[in-house]
Design a protein around this motif. Structure first.
Motif, PDB file in Angstrom:
ATOM      1  N   TRP A  40       0.823  -1.210   0.000  1.00  0.00           N
ATOM      2  CA  TRP A  40       0.000   0.000   0.000  1.00  0.00           C
ATOM      3  C   TRP A  40       0.858   1.261   0.000  1.00  0.00           C
ATOM      4  O   TRP A  40       0.341   2.364  -0.231  1.00  0.00           O
ATOM      5  N   SER A  85      -4.715   4.165   6.040  1.00  0.00           N
ATOM      6  CA  SER A  85      -5.713   4.849   6.868  1.00  0.00           C
ATOM      7  C   SER A  85      -5.136   5.311   8.205  1.00  0.00           C
ATOM      8  O   SER A  85      -5.795   6.025   8.961  1.00  0.00           O
ATOM      9  N   THR A 111      -6.809   7.914   2.651  1.00  0.00           N
ATOM     10  CA  THR A 111      -7.660   7.240   1.672  1.00  0.00           C
ATOM     11  C   THR A 111      -8.063   8.166   0.526  1.00  0.00           C
ATOM     12  O   THR A 111      -8.031   7.762  -0.645  1.00  0.00           O
ATOM     13  N   ALA A 112      -8.426   9.404   0.841  1.00  0.00           N
ATOM     14  CA  ALA A 112      -8.871  10.339  -0.207  1.00  0.00           C
ATOM     15  C   ALA A 112      -7.784  10.584  -1.258  1.00  0.00           C
ATOM     16  O   ALA A 112      -8.057  10.470  -2.459  1.00  0.00           O
ATOM     17  N   LEU A 115      -7.346   7.448  -3.463  1.00  0.00           N
ATOM     18  CA  LEU A 115      -8.425   7.310  -4.457  1.00  0.00           C
ATOM     19  C   LEU A 115      -8.217   8.299  -5.604  1.00  0.00           C
ATOM     20  O   LEU A 115      -8.441   7.944  -6.777  1.00  0.00           O
ATOM     21  N   LEU A 118      -5.386   6.931  -7.841  1.00  0.00           N
ATOM     22  CA  LEU A 118      -5.842   5.800  -8.648  1.00  0.00           C
ATOM     23  C   LEU A 118      -6.736   6.266  -9.798  1.00  0.00           C
ATOM     24  O   LEU A 118      -6.641   5.758 -10.922  1.00  0.00           O
ATOM     25  N   GLU A 119      -7.561   7.255  -9.508  1.00  0.00           N
ATOM     26  CA  GLU A 119      -8.428   7.790 -10.553  1.00  0.00           C
ATOM     27  C   GLU A 119      -7.606   8.496 -11.631  1.00  0.00           C
ATOM     28  O   GLU A 119      -7.857   8.320 -12.830  1.00  0.00           O
ATOM     29  N   LEU A 141     -11.322   0.485   0.549  1.00  0.00           N
ATOM     30  CA  LEU A 141     -11.343   1.195  -0.725  1.00  0.00           C
ATOM     31  C   LEU A 141     -12.584   0.858  -1.533  1.00  0.00           C
ATOM     32  O   LEU A 141     -13.163   1.725  -2.200  1.00  0.00           O
ATOM     33  N   HIS A 142     -12.995  -0.403  -1.468  1.00  0.00           N
ATOM     34  CA  HIS A 142     -14.208  -0.792  -2.209  1.00  0.00           C
ATOM     35  C   HIS A 142     -15.429  -0.073  -1.648  1.00  0.00           C
ATOM     36  O   HIS A 142     -16.313   0.352  -2.401  1.00  0.00           O
ATOM     37  N   GLU A 144     -15.405   2.784  -0.475  1.00  0.00           N
ATOM     38  CA  GLU A 144     -15.280   4.182  -0.894  1.00  0.00           C
ATOM     39  C   GLU A 144     -15.510   4.359  -2.392  1.00  0.00           C
ATOM     40  O   GLU A 144     -15.405   5.473  -2.903  1.00  0.00           O
ATOM     41  N   MET A 146     -13.954   2.370  -5.018  1.00  0.00           N
ATOM     42  CA  MET A 146     -12.949   1.773  -5.908  1.00  0.00           C
ATOM     43  C   MET A 146     -13.288   0.309  -6.153  1.00  0.00           C
ATOM     44  O   MET A 146     -13.627  -0.423  -5.229  1.00  0.00           O
ATOM     45  N   LYS A 147     -13.196  -0.141  -7.395  1.00  0.00           N
ATOM     46  CA  LYS A 147     -13.428  -1.548  -7.687  1.00  0.00           C
ATOM     47  C   LYS A 147     -12.202  -2.351  -7.261  1.00  0.00           C
ATOM     48  O   LYS A 147     -11.080  -2.054  -7.663  1.00  0.00           O
TER      49      LYS A 147
END
Length: 384
Positions: A40, A85, A111-112, A115, A118-119, A141-142, A144, A146-147
């Motif tokens: 991570w 986290s 986390t924000a 994400l 990743l986006e 994450l899922h 939140e 994210m797949k």
């Protein structure tokens, strides 16, 4: 489709075959695969706008790049015990310094920004491979948005929701091999051998390794033991053996009655301190009580070193292939699993819904510190 993949927690044999299986099947579908380096810590530290950061924290995965990796153990992506986290302010990437406020416990939830990274990298689905700590953050994450498709690995085989985790078979095989090897020195010197194996909360690895190696006594993490009683049993085992030696296997998380688990150092991000030392202490206690010399040996990382055995390659490749298959079917938020001998998928957050431990009443003789395998019909291959 662009898939991200990472390996977190301790390394185990089988990670590379799993990475290869995901990469090759994805390539057959015309998809792209990006590996995040160091668990991570990769998504946490990567700056999608900085080419040097991308080179440091990611690795493009192609069929040619993974062609030979399944022949070795460990993970080409490296690993860490990072928990995004709960990041200490001092450990934040430079680009996040001063931009996120710590919570009441003094740590920062990243986390924000993960994400967002990743986006920006256009990661459609993320595949974390790890134990319950690594996979629990994948479940976060899922939740939140994210797949995520999770793959369980741990040599302790203690991820809840699956009968099997990548790395377990090889750890048992290595342990049995080294236990038998130690018989030569133990027998030559007519001693009692105390062999410490990994196993923080679950004693399954020690129990199965001890069962297969036919050692005299096995101490597991789930059941405290009486050191005086054990010493008497080990001394009797030695006396009853024509070769005049005996063998004791102990989980690193085992503890004496009235004692504590032997931990040291600072806790990691998941609250775990380093375990180890029970074997050495136990050996000294047995010698003090019996007067018999001891061979004390911690197998430690030798249990997870080297190439995976055939079963771990089989499961790793199957989990990786199944993860891509399910993504192709439009599914996400699942964990690959083996249940009752069949490959299946469970909800991704099942790893945090319970604990997987040795069923002491069914499989362990806690009076004599031995595996008790009296019923096999109808049980999974590894009995639990």
């Amino acid at each position: 489709m662009r898939i991200g993949i990472l390996t977190g927690g301790g390394d185990v044999p089988g990670l590379n075959p799993c990475i290869k299986a995901v990469t090759r099947r994805a390539a057959e579908l015309g998809w792209e695969v990006v590996g995040f380096r160091r668990g991570w810590a990769g998504p946490l530290n990567v700056d999608p706008d900085d080419p040097e950061s991308l080179e440091k924290w990611t690795l493009p995965l192609t069929p040619n790049a993974v062609r030979t990796i399944d022949r070795t153990g460990g993970t080409i992506l490296h690993t860490s015990r990072t928990k995004p986290s709960k990041v200490k302010p001092a450990d934040l990437p430079e680009r996040l310094q001063g931009k996120l406020q710590p919570g009441k416990d003094g740590t920062v939830d990243c986390t924000a920004p993960i994400l967002a990274a990743l986006e920006k990298m256009k990661i459609d689905v993320l595949i974390p491979i790890g134990g319950d700590d690594t996979l629990s953050y994948g479940a976060r994450l899922h939740q939140e948005g994210m797949k995520v498709m999770s793959i369980p690995k741990t040599m302790d085989n203690d991820v809840y929701g699956t009968d099997y985790c990548i790395g377990f078979s090889t750890a048992v095989s290595r342990s049995v091999e080294h236990i038998h090897a130690l018989r030569t020195s133990t027998g030559s010197h007519e001693r009692i051998a105390v062999i410490e194996l990994f196993g923080r909360n679950s004693g399954e690895t020690a129990l199965i390794a001890g069962y297969l190696a036919d050692v005299d006594r096995v101490l597991i993490a789930e059941e405290p033991f009486d050191v005086q009683h054990l010493s008497e049993l080990a001394a009797k085992d030695r006396a009853d053996n024509p070769a005049n030696y005996s063998m004791v296997v102990v989980s690193e998380g085992a503890q004496m009655q009235g004692g504590e688990i032997m931990e040291r150092g600072e806790a990691d991000a998941y609250g775990h301190r380093k375990l180890g030392g029970i074997g050495q202490v136990l050996g000294e206690e047995i010698k003090q009580r019996t007067g018999i010399n001891i061979i004390s040996q911690s197998l430690g990382y030798m249990m997870r070193a080297g190439a995976p055995d055939a079963l771990d390659v089989m499961v790793a490749k199957s989990y990786g292939t199944m993860a891509v298959q399910l993504i192709e079917e439009g599914k996400s938020g699942l964990m690959m699993a083996l249940r009752d001998g069949n490959y299946t998928a469970m909800p991704g957050d099942i790893c945090i819904k319970g604990e997987r431990r040795v069923d002491v009443a069914a499989f362990y003789d806690k009076e004599n510190y031995r595996p008790r395998i009296t019923r096999v019909s109808g049980l999974p291959m590894f009995l639990y």
